[in-house]
Design an enzyme around this catalytic site. Structure first.
Site, PDB file in Angstrom:
ATOM      1  N   ARG A 101       0.888  -1.177   0.000  1.00  0.00           N
ATOM      2  CA  ARG A 101       0.000   0.000   0.000  1.00  0.00           C
ATOM      3  C   ARG A 101       0.920   1.220   0.000  1.00  0.00           C
ATOM      4  NH1 ARG A 101      -5.399   1.202   3.468  1.00  0.00           N
ATOM      5  NH2 ARG A 101      -6.122  -0.075   1.741  1.00  0.00           N
ATOM      6  N   HIS A 128      -7.204   0.987  -6.471  1.00  0.00           N
ATOM      7  CA  HIS A 128      -7.419   0.112  -5.304  1.00  0.00           C
ATOM      8  C   HIS A 128      -8.128  -1.150  -5.816  1.00  0.00           C
ATOM      9  CE1 HIS A 128      -7.800  -1.222  -1.328  1.00  0.00           C
ATOM     10  NE2 HIS A 128      -8.657  -0.351  -0.821  1.00  0.00           N
ATOM     11  N   GLN A 131     -10.145  -3.625  -3.651  1.00  0.00           N
ATOM     12  CA  GLN A 131     -11.480  -3.128  -3.311  1.00  0.00           C
ATOM     13  C   GLN A 131     -12.433  -3.392  -4.472  1.00  0.00           C
ATOM     14  OE1 GLN A 131     -12.224  -1.720  -0.209  1.00  0.00           O
ATOM     15  NE2 GLN A 131     -14.280  -2.131  -0.943  1.00  0.00           N
ATOM     16  N   ASP A 219     -17.150   7.357  -1.673  1.00  0.00           N
ATOM     17  CA  ASP A 219     -15.934   7.132  -0.894  1.00  0.00           C
ATOM     18  C   ASP A 219     -15.605   8.442  -0.178  1.00  0.00           C
ATOM     19  OD1 ASP A 219     -13.606   6.045   0.140  1.00  0.00           O
ATOM     20  OD2 ASP A 219     -12.459   6.206  -1.716  1.00  0.00           O
ATOM     21  N   CYS A 260     -16.320   1.701   0.508  1.00  0.00           N
ATOM     22  CA  CYS A 260     -15.189   0.824   0.859  1.00  0.00           C
ATOM     23  C   CYS A 260     -14.805   0.925   2.322  1.00  0.00           C
ATOM     24  CB  CYS A 260     -13.993   1.150  -0.027  1.00  0.00           C
ATOM     25  SG  CYS A 260     -13.305   2.798   0.288  1.00  0.00           S
ATOM     26  N   ARG A 288     -13.772  -8.448   1.144  1.00  0.00           N
ATOM     27  CA  ARG A 288     -12.357  -8.163   0.883  1.00  0.00           C
ATOM     28  C   ARG A 288     -11.535  -9.436   1.134  1.00  0.00           C
ATOM     29  NH1 ARG A 288     -10.058  -3.109   0.975  1.00  0.00           N
ATOM     30  NH2 ARG A 288      -8.223  -4.371   0.543  1.00  0.00           N
TER      31      ARG A 288
END
Ligand code: CP
Ligand code: NVA
Length: 301
Positions: A101, A128, A131, A219, A260, A288
């Site tokens: 990440r 991402h 996700q 988001d 998310c 996830r």
């Protein structure tokens, strides 16, 4: 040849379908997969905070019989100037998969280029994809299909989750509409790639995007890489794109709401919506783990 997962289109639409189907099978019968990655090790490099990604990858690896190492960039030579290339070359002598990440997308591309082990993107400023996988699995679970649905994303268009949804929806036959304010539109090269694969609408009009949607997504307006002093200006810009009950009423009656997480109630979404009956955010968070397990099994096949 080793395969990396840095963005959704690193999978073909057939491979994407297969990963989601495998995730569904693993979720149904995790015991059957409890030795699938026995003896394998996952390195997880983090330059940003995380709850879901960290815990779901680590738990997922344990459930597959493997082992995961949490590696905080702040305590690494990488954080003190060792090169990404040297980090990748050394780490891939030890472990079977590297996940990271990071801030800059170019850095994960550099990591993958120099790693003999498959590399998974656990979020960059640009994308991402993990996700994206969980989101598609959740939509499939709730709606029974992907093809032909309408997904509306409201808010920060120039956002990693938005970008992964643009590519993921286009690969899966979901029609996606993104509504964002001026100056906050999705990355032009991602939009162009998505438009080659599927039906994509980019607009400033939140109501137009939400109309008759099967899925409404938003988001945070303050992604991890956004500086705190930008908050006031961004809140002002994004306010008309908040997902609230008025927006949900424009969507189909049985529309679901997704996010998310982490969420900031009464900014990008009202508490009424995220804590209401149409919200599926915790199933989405759970998925996830199942999709990451399927992805790791697929990459090490
Ligand atoms: N959705 C997501 O990636 O959450 P974390 O930042 O908690 O990992
Ligand atoms: N867009 C958000 C996603 C967090 C999981 C961010 O980058 O912070």
């Amino acid at each position: 040849m080793k395969k990396d997962f840095l963005k959704m289109t690193d999978l073909t639409s057939q491979e994407l379908k297969e990963v989601i189907e495998l995730a569904v099978r693993i979720k149904k019968n995790p015991e059957k997969y409890s030795k699938s990655l026995s003896g394998k090790t996952l390195l997880m490099i983090f330059a940003k905070p995380s709850l879901r990604t960290r815990v779901s990858f680590e738990t997922g690896m344990t459930k597959l019989g493997g082992h995961a190492i949490y590696y905080d960039i702040a305590t690494s030579p990488l954080g003190r100037g060792e090169t990404i290339a040297d980090t990748a070359k050394c780490s891939s002598r030890y472990v079977d998969i590297i996940s990271a990440r990071l801030f800059e997308h170019a850095d994960i591309v550099e990591l993958a280029k120099n790693s003999d082990a498959p590399v998974i993107n656990m979020l960059t400023n640009l994308t991402h994809p993990c996700q994206g996988l969980a989101d598609l699995m959740t939509i499939k679970e709730k709606k029974g299909k992907l093809e032909g649905l309408k997904l509306a994303y409201l808010g920060d268009g120039n956002n990693n989750v938005t970008h992964s949804l643009l590519l993921g929806c286009a690969l899966s036959g979901i029609n996606i509409s993104v509504a964002s304010p001026e100056g906050m539109m999705p990355d032009a090269s991602i939009v162009a790639e998505a438009k080659k694969l599927g039906k994509v609408v980019i607009t400033h009009n939140a109501g137009e995007a939400a109309k008759d949607a099967d899925v409404i997504v938003t988001d945070t307006w303050m992604s991890y890489h956004i500086r705190p002093e930008k908050k006031e200006e961004r809140v002002k810009k994004f306010r008309p794109y908040q997902v609230n009950s008025k927006i949900m009423k424009l969507a189909k009656k049985d529309a679901i709401f997704m996010h998310c997480l982490p969420a900031y109630r009464d900014y990008e979404v009202t508490a009424e919506v995220i804590d209401g009956p149409q919200s599926v955010v915790f199933d989405e968070a759970e998925n996830r783990m199942w999709t990451e397990m399927a992805l790791m099994v697929a990459l090490l096949k």
